[in-house]
Design an enzyme around this catalytic site. Structure first.
Site, PDB file in Angstrom:
ATOM      1  N   CYS A 116       0.820  -1.234   0.000  1.00 14.63           N
ATOM      2  CA  CYS A 116       0.000   0.000   0.000  1.00 14.63           C
ATOM      3  C   CYS A 116       0.844   1.270   0.000  1.00 14.63           C
ATOM      4  O   CYS A 116       0.321   2.357  -0.245  1.00 14.63           O
ATOM      5  CB  CYS A 116      -0.947  -0.006   1.188  1.00 14.63           C
ATOM      6  SG  CYS A 116      -1.995  -1.452   1.221  1.00 14.63           S
ATOM      7  N   HIS A 256      -3.395   6.995   3.333  1.00  9.44           N
ATOM      8  CA  HIS A 256      -3.840   5.725   2.773  1.00  9.44           C
ATOM      9  C   HIS A 256      -5.220   5.392   3.347  1.00  9.44           C
ATOM     10  O   HIS A 256      -5.462   5.556   4.538  1.00  9.44           O
ATOM     11  CB  HIS A 256      -2.824   4.640   3.154  1.00  9.44           C
ATOM     12  CG  HIS A 256      -3.227   3.279   2.697  1.00  9.44           C
ATOM     13  ND1 HIS A 256      -3.595   3.015   1.402  1.00  9.44           N
ATOM     14  CD2 HIS A 256      -3.336   2.104   3.365  1.00  9.44           C
ATOM     15  CE1 HIS A 256      -3.906   1.740   1.292  1.00  9.44           C
ATOM     16  NE2 HIS A 256      -3.765   1.164   2.465  1.00  9.44           N
ATOM     17  N   ASN A 286     -10.092  -0.217   0.336  1.00 11.95           N
ATOM     18  CA  ASN A 286      -8.632  -0.139   0.295  1.00 11.95           C
ATOM     19  C   ASN A 286      -8.156  -0.653  -1.067  1.00 11.95           C
ATOM     20  O   ASN A 286      -8.388  -1.811  -1.405  1.00 11.95           O
ATOM     21  CB  ASN A 286      -8.089  -1.009   1.443  1.00 11.95           C
ATOM     22  CG  ASN A 286      -6.573  -1.033   1.504  1.00 11.95           C
ATOM     23  OD1 ASN A 286      -5.894  -0.552   0.602  1.00 11.95           O
ATOM     24  ND2 ASN A 286      -6.054  -1.602   2.577  1.00 11.95           N
TER      25      ASN A 286
HETATM   26  O1  UT7 Z   1      -3.649  -1.482   3.758  1.00  6.93           O
HETATM   27  C1  UT7 Z   1      -2.689  -2.038   4.586  1.00  6.93           C
HETATM   28  C2  UT7 Z   1      -2.948  -1.798   5.963  1.00  6.93           C
HETATM   29  N1  UT7 Z   1      -4.168  -2.422   6.411  1.00  6.93           N
HETATM   30  C3  UT7 Z   1      -4.750  -1.928   7.439  1.00  6.93           C
HETATM   31  O2  UT7 Z   1      -4.308  -0.922   7.918  1.00  6.93           O
HETATM   32  C4  UT7 Z   1      -5.937  -2.645   8.040  1.00  6.93           C
HETATM   33  C5  UT7 Z   1      -5.792  -2.626   9.536  1.00  6.93           C
HETATM   34  N2  UT7 Z   1      -6.834  -3.295  10.274  1.00  6.93           N
HETATM   35  C6  UT7 Z   1      -8.132  -2.907  10.301  1.00  6.93           C
HETATM   36  O3  UT7 Z   1      -8.516  -2.005   9.600  1.00  6.93           O
HETATM   37  C7  UT7 Z   1      -9.044  -3.567  11.301  1.00  6.93           C
HETATM   38  O4  UT7 Z   1      -8.293  -4.333  12.202  1.00  6.93           O
HETATM   39  C8  UT7 Z   1     -10.131  -4.479  10.634  1.00  6.93           C
HETATM   40  C9  UT7 Z   1     -11.163  -3.616   9.934  1.00  6.93           C
HETATM   41  C10 UT7 Z   1      -9.498  -5.439   9.686  1.00  6.93           C
HETATM   42  C11 UT7 Z   1     -10.868  -5.243  11.726  1.00  6.93           C
HETATM   43  O5  UT7 Z   1     -11.412  -4.357  12.696  1.00  6.93           O
HETATM   44  P1  UT7 Z   1     -11.188  -4.640  14.264  1.00  6.93           P
HETATM   45  O6  UT7 Z   1     -11.911  -3.598  14.971  1.00  6.93           O
HETATM   46  O7  UT7 Z   1      -9.700  -4.724  14.466  1.00  6.93           O
HETATM   47  O8  UT7 Z   1     -11.917  -6.024  14.447  1.00  6.93           O
HETATM   48  P2  UT7 Z   1     -11.309  -7.412  14.953  1.00  6.93           P
HETATM   49  O9  UT7 Z   1     -10.470  -8.044  13.906  1.00  6.93           O
HETATM   50  O10 UT7 Z   1     -10.718  -7.195  16.304  1.00  6.93           O
HETATM   51  O11 UT7 Z   1     -12.641  -8.239  15.105  1.00  6.93           O
HETATM   52  C12 UT7 Z   1     -13.666  -7.841  16.027  1.00  6.93           C
HETATM   53  C13 UT7 Z   1     -14.841  -8.797  15.858  1.00  6.93           C
HETATM   54  C14 UT7 Z   1     -14.436 -10.265  15.836  1.00  6.93           C
HETATM   55  O12 UT7 Z   1     -15.458 -10.992  16.500  1.00  6.93           O
HETATM   56  P3  UT7 Z   1     -15.243 -11.489  18.011  1.00  6.93           P
HETATM   57  O13 UT7 Z   1     -14.001 -12.347  17.984  1.00  6.93           O
HETATM   58  O14 UT7 Z   1     -15.049 -10.237  18.815  1.00  6.93           O
HETATM   59  O15 UT7 Z   1     -16.506 -12.223  18.309  1.00  6.93           O
HETATM   60  C15 UT7 Z   1     -14.456 -10.608  14.363  1.00  6.93           C
HETATM   61  O16 UT7 Z   1     -14.702 -11.982  14.138  1.00  6.93           O
HETATM   62  O17 UT7 Z   1     -15.483  -8.533  14.594  1.00  6.93           O
HETATM   63  C16 UT7 Z   1     -15.595  -9.780  13.875  1.00  6.93           C
HETATM   64  N3  UT7 Z   1     -15.535  -9.486  12.463  1.00  6.93           N
HETATM   65  C17 UT7 Z   1     -16.614  -9.192  11.714  1.00  6.93           C
HETATM   66  N4  UT7 Z   1     -17.925  -9.125  12.026  1.00  6.93           N
HETATM   67  C18 UT7 Z   1     -18.777  -8.774  11.026  1.00  6.93           C
HETATM   68  C19 UT7 Z   1     -14.431  -9.419  11.666  1.00  6.93           C
HETATM   69  N5  UT7 Z   1     -14.794  -9.106  10.415  1.00  6.93           N
HETATM   70  C20 UT7 Z   1     -16.136  -8.964  10.422  1.00  6.93           C
HETATM   71  C21 UT7 Z   1     -17.089  -8.636   9.422  1.00  6.93           C
HETATM   72  N6  UT7 Z   1     -18.375  -8.557   9.780  1.00  6.93           N
HETATM   73  N7  UT7 Z   1     -16.734  -8.387   8.152  1.00  6.93           N
END
Ligand code: UT7
Length: 329
Positions: A116, A256, A286
């Site tokens: 990215c 980004h 993204n």
């Molecule tokens: O471009 C290169 C750089 N990339 C980035 O900078 C991306 C960085 N990361 C992020 O943007 C975020 O970490 C994400 C958007 C990928 C995820 O958000 P988060 O707030 O960090 O969520 P998480 O991974 O901690 O997941 C929280 C909960 C989980 O459920 P439990 O374990 O708490 O029950 C996930 O299973 O959200 C769940 N979850 C979803 N639920 C509904 C993960 N993806 C989804 C989804 N829909 N699509």
């Protein structure tokens, strides 16, 4: 005595495939909701290329627009650089496919990979080639079809990415230096947090790698999130220092577009008001190396940036890589 060569930004362009994939569409594909995607990422929809539309096709359309806005003749372009992590093929390079599509016979063309951060790495590369005197008019492109390396059954990643391309023409100038600063960094010890494990020399393609879905993006989102905020803020600060400019001097910050919460956290860390921060993640998702350049092109087209304004691009991605650049548009 000869004056030092500077780098002038002559023009920009962008292109998005026509198909729109909304959060409502994704609700039918995986266990997710518009509410989760919107509040956790800021994304509402993204563009998706058709099966017969390749990364070099998006690059071609963006390049034609950039060349037109630069007001240069096609045959004046003497170097083609493409930042991508979703090339048409491993090789030949997407830059070579693009060179052929543009009809730019014999000019050097190559791809490079900085995920990215690709477009910021590309600005540094173009500037170095131009200011060394090696090439005069560089076509720099960020083009991605992340939809083609996405596991559409993995809700952790498939809601995040989209397709698109942006391009810029940079040129040697005795009078202008529009690239005021570039700051780049990387740290390969984070490689495992964001990657496509399959298809290279570590895990060459086999039936097993296909069954294990090693050819699509794997990401430890929460860990990536934390490092992204600190490295983007750090890079933004460094590029400002090198340019000897302050936050007040910058008309618009273009970070980004990976997650709205990351963008807001970076702005807060640097004490930048959100009305100086450009956001289009809701429409694009993204798009990796294409993100900052397509956002820059949009900001110019809608009049958020006018001739002579200073803008700072800030990026972070797999590797990890990061970078920022202060530009005069
Ligand atoms: O471009 C290169 C750089 N990339 C980035 O900078 C991306 C960085 N990361 C992020 O943007 C975020 O970490 C994400 C958007 C990928 C995820 O958000 P988060 O707030 O960090 O969520 P998480 O991974 O901690 O997941 C929280 C909960 C989980 O459920 P439990 O374990 O708490 O029950 C996930 O299973 O959200 C769940 N979850 C979803 N639920 C509904 C993960 N993806 C989804 C989804 N829909 N699509």
């Amino acid at each position: 005595m000869n004056k030092k060569i500077g780098t002038k930004i002559l023009g920009t362009g962008s292109y998005f495939p026509s198909k729109v994939l909304t959060n409502a569409d994704l609700e039918k594909m995986v266990d997710t909701s518009d509410e989760w995607i919107s509040t956790r990422t800021g994304i509402k929809e993204r563009r998706i290329a058709s099966s017969g539309e390749y990364t070099s096709d998006l690059a071609y359309r963006a390049s034609l627009e950039a060349i037109k806005s630069a007001n240069v003749k096609l045959e004046e372009i003497d170097l083609v650089l493409v930042a991508t992590i979703t090339p048409d093929m491993f090789f030949p390079s997407t830059a070579c496919f693009l060179q052929k599509k543009l009809g730019l016979n014999s000019v050097p063309a190559f791809d490079f990979s900085a995920a990215c951060s690709g477009f910021i790495y590309g600005i540094a590369t173009a500037k170095a080639f131009i200011e060394s005197g090696l090439y005069k008019n560089v076509l720099l492109v960020g083009s991605e079809e992340l939809s083609k390396i996405t596991d559409w059954t993995d809700r952790n990643t498939c809601v995040l990415f989209g397709d698109g391309a942006g391009a810029m023409v940079l040129s040697a100038s005795q009078d202008n230096d529009d690239v005021l600063s570039v700051f780049l960094g990387s740290d390969g010890s984070y490689a495992d947090l964001l990657l496509i494990p399959g298809g290279g020399s570590i895990n060459p393609a086999t039936i097993e790698t296909l069954n294990e879905k090693l050819h699509s993006i794997k990401m430890q989102g929460r860990e990536v999130f934390k490092v992204a905020i600190s490295k983007m803020a750090f890079a933004a600060q460094k590029a400002l220092e090198i340019s000897e400019k302050t936050i007040e001097d910058i008309k618009l910050f273009i970070p980004h577009q990976a997650n709205m919460r990351i963008i807001e956290a970076v702005a807060k860390k640097l004490d930048i008001s959100m009305d100086k921060v450009f956001v289009n993640i809701h429409k694009t998702g993204n798009i990796s190396s294409a993100t900052t350049i397509t956002a820059l092109d949009e900001a110019i087209k809608i009049g958020k940036l006018n001739k002579g304004d200073l803008v700072e691009l800030i990026a972070f991605g797999g590797g990890f890589t990061w970078g920022a650049t202060v530009l005069r548009v």
